[in-house]
Design a protein around this motif. Structure first.
Motif, short mmCIF file in Angstrom:
data_model
loop_
_atom_site.label_atom_id
_atom_site.label_comp_id
_atom_site.label_asym_id
_atom_site.label_seq_id
_atom_site.Cartn_x
_atom_site.Cartn_y
_atom_site.Cartn_z
N ILE A 190 7.54 3.31 1.12
CA ILE A 190 8.38 4.42 0.64
C ILE A 190 8.89 4.15 -0.77
N LEU A 191 8.23 3.22 -1.47
CA LEU A 191 8.40 3.03 -2.91
C LEU A 191 9.76 2.50 -3.34
N ARG A 192 10.62 2.14 -2.39
CA ARG A 192 11.96 1.62 -2.73
C ARG A 192 12.63 2.51 -3.78
N MET A 193 12.45 3.79 -3.63
CA MET A 193 13.08 4.78 -4.52
C MET A 193 12.68 4.58 -5.98
N ALA A 194 11.45 4.11 -6.22
CA ALA A 194 10.99 3.84 -7.58
C ALA A 194 10.99 5.12 -8.42
N PRO A 195 11.74 5.17 -9.52
CA PRO A 195 11.77 6.36 -10.36
C PRO A 195 10.40 6.65 -10.96
N GLY A 196 10.07 7.93 -11.04
CA GLY A 196 8.78 8.33 -11.56
C GLY A 196 7.70 8.36 -10.50
N GLY A 225 0.05 0.44 -10.27
CA GLY A 225 0.98 1.24 -9.49
C GLY A 225 1.84 0.43 -8.54
N ALA A 226 1.66 -0.88 -8.52
CA ALA A 226 2.45 -1.73 -7.62
C ALA A 226 3.89 -1.79 -8.08
N ILE A 227 4.81 -1.85 -7.13
CA ILE A 227 6.22 -1.97 -7.47
C ILE A 227 6.80 -3.30 -7.01
N ALA A 228 5.99 -4.12 -6.32
CA ALA A 228 6.45 -5.43 -5.85
C ALA A 228 5.59 -6.52 -6.48
N TRP A 229 5.62 -7.72 -5.93
CA TRP A 229 4.98 -8.86 -6.59
C TRP A 229 3.46 -8.81 -6.53
N ASN A 230 2.87 -8.37 -5.44
CA ASN A 230 1.43 -8.09 -5.33
C ASN A 230 0.53 -9.23 -5.84
N PRO A 231 0.66 -10.45 -5.29
CA PRO A 231 -0.12 -11.58 -5.81
C PRO A 231 -1.54 -11.67 -5.23
N VAL A 235 0.86 -1.19 0.00
CA VAL A 235 0.00 0.00 0.00
C VAL A 235 0.89 1.23 0.00
N GLN A 236 0.69 2.06 -1.00
CA GLN A 236 1.37 3.34 -1.11
C GLN A 236 0.51 4.20 -2.05
N PRO A 237 0.75 5.49 -2.17
CA PRO A 237 -0.18 6.33 -2.92
C PRO A 237 -0.48 5.87 -4.34
N PHE A 238 0.46 5.21 -4.99
CA PHE A 238 0.25 4.79 -6.37
C PHE A 238 -0.47 3.43 -6.47
N CYS A 239 -0.54 2.71 -5.38
CA CYS A 239 -1.18 1.39 -5.34
C CYS A 239 -1.93 1.29 -4.01
N GLN A 240 -3.19 1.73 -4.01
CA GLN A 240 -3.91 1.90 -2.75
C GLN A 240 -4.80 0.71 -2.38
N GLN A 241 -4.93 -0.27 -3.26
CA GLN A 241 -5.62 -1.53 -2.92
C GLN A 241 -6.96 -1.26 -2.23
N LYS A 242 -7.75 -0.38 -2.81
CA LYS A 242 -8.95 0.11 -2.12
C LYS A 242 -9.96 -0.99 -1.80
N GLU A 243 -10.14 -1.94 -2.69
CA GLU A 243 -11.11 -3.01 -2.44
C GLU A 243 -10.68 -3.87 -1.25
N ILE A 244 -9.39 -4.17 -1.19
CA ILE A 244 -8.89 -4.98 -0.07
C ILE A 244 -8.99 -4.18 1.23
N VAL A 245 -8.59 -2.92 1.20
CA VAL A 245 -8.65 -2.09 2.39
C VAL A 245 -10.09 -1.99 2.90
N GLU A 246 -11.03 -1.80 1.99
CA GLU A 246 -12.44 -1.71 2.38
C GLU A 246 -12.90 -2.99 3.06
N TRP A 247 -12.53 -4.16 2.49
CA TRP A 247 -12.92 -5.43 3.08
C TRP A 247 -12.34 -5.55 4.50
N LEU A 294 5.80 -0.63 7.08
CA LEU A 294 7.01 -1.40 7.33
C LEU A 294 8.10 -0.84 6.43
N VAL A 295 9.04 -0.14 7.02
CA VAL A 295 10.06 0.57 6.24
C VAL A 295 11.37 -0.21 6.28
N LYS A 296 12.01 -0.30 5.14
CA LYS A 296 13.23 -1.09 5.05
C LYS A 296 14.43 -0.20 4.73
#
Length: 283
Positions: free
Chosen positions: A196-202, A273-279, A170-182, A236-238
């Motif tokens: 914190i987007l792992r420094m994702a460019p753009g 907007g996800a930057i990870a695996w998001n399965p 969950v981050q501003p570009f990938c807000q997973q609204k349906e899951i959050v609502e559930w 959870l910040v890395k």
């Protein structure tokens, strides 16, 4: 909203409390123990590990080296879908605890199914194993990660207790609204990975993120963590560097206003907007 601090916690369905900011140790196999110790020195009391990360032993060692009473720390681990099914998941819990180490009285504060892959039957079997391990005292609280509504509905339909937590990207570009609502409807807390987007460019340097950061004279990463906290998530910040670990906790002397939150909310790109695996849509 009440004033947040590094000591702020949320109450879990099990009655335990969870610190609202955690250190993630994903892809930290060089010095996970040192990162944990740096975080403890900075005031963190929450560390998120997993079997898949291969560093449960180093986290356990850091817990013992810290000198902090175990009761004051909150440690999470997870079992991946290659150990789904009732018996495999029971064994995975024992293996995780053995790696974590200690005097035999150790436990995990939170233990998750790391992903929903492997199919419904094995998912439910693994979930039953986590519930059983909680009853036996090996785990204090159990939850899931990367579960979408259909996976959560399976648990409801099976008549099993709900997870206390769902850990998702969950981050501003990938807000997973349906899951959050559930999850909010069913009182399941959201843990946010990749906050914190792992420094994702753009994305980390998007004009809106930069604008809000400049307005508050803060780093973009700090703004993103603050957004997550104000949304009611548990970010959870890395990081592997002590100065960044400290900086990531320096988010309690400012507050994003309503316009800031609206501007950041406007960035949502859904799953794109996800930057990870998001399965979250796994069968």
């Amino acid at each position: 909203m009440s004033k947040l601090t590094l000591q702020s916690t949320a109450k879990l369905a099990t009655g335990y409390t969870i610190p609202l900011l955690g250190l993630g140790v994903y892809k930290n196999n060089e010095n996970p123990g040192e990162a944990c110790l740096a975080a403890f020195r900075a005031g963190y009391r929450h560390v998120d590990s997993a079997t898949m990360y291969g560093n449960e032993a180093q986290v356990g060692d850091a817990v013992r080296r810290s000198g902090i009473p175990r009761s004051e720390l909150f440690i999470t681990s997870k079992v991946a879908s290659n150990s789904h099914g009732y018996e495999p998941a029971l064994a995975a819990v024992d293996t995780s605890l053995a790696k974590f180490g200690g005097d035999g009285s150790q436990y995990f504060d939170l233990y998750l199914l790391h992903d929903p892959k492997g199919g419904k039957e094995k998912r439910l079997g693994a979930w039953k194993a986590l519930i059983e391990s909680k009853k036996s005292g090996k785990l204090r609280t159990v939850g899931v990660s990367n579960f979408g509504p259909k996976h959560l509905d399976e648990i409801v339909e099976a008549g099993l207790e709900l997870p206390a937590v769902n850990q998702i990207e969950v981050q501003p570009f990938c807000q997973q609204k349906e899951i959050v609502e559930w999850c909010r409807k069913h009182d399941v807390l959201i843990q946010a990975y990749c906050p914190i987007l792992r420094m994702a460019p753009g994305k980390i340097d998007h004009p809106i993120v930069v604008k809000v950061a400049e307005k508050h004279k803060k780093q973009a990463t700090q703004v993103l963590i603050r957004w997550s906290l104000q949304k009611g998530y548990i970010p959870l910040v890395k990081s592997t560097k002590e100065e960044r670990i400290k900086a990531n906790a320096d988010v309690y002397d400012f507050e994003l206003d309503e316009q800031d939150m609206k501007d950041l909310d406007s960035l949502d790109m859904g799953a794109n907007g996800a930057i990870a695996w998001n399965p979250v849509d796994a069968d």
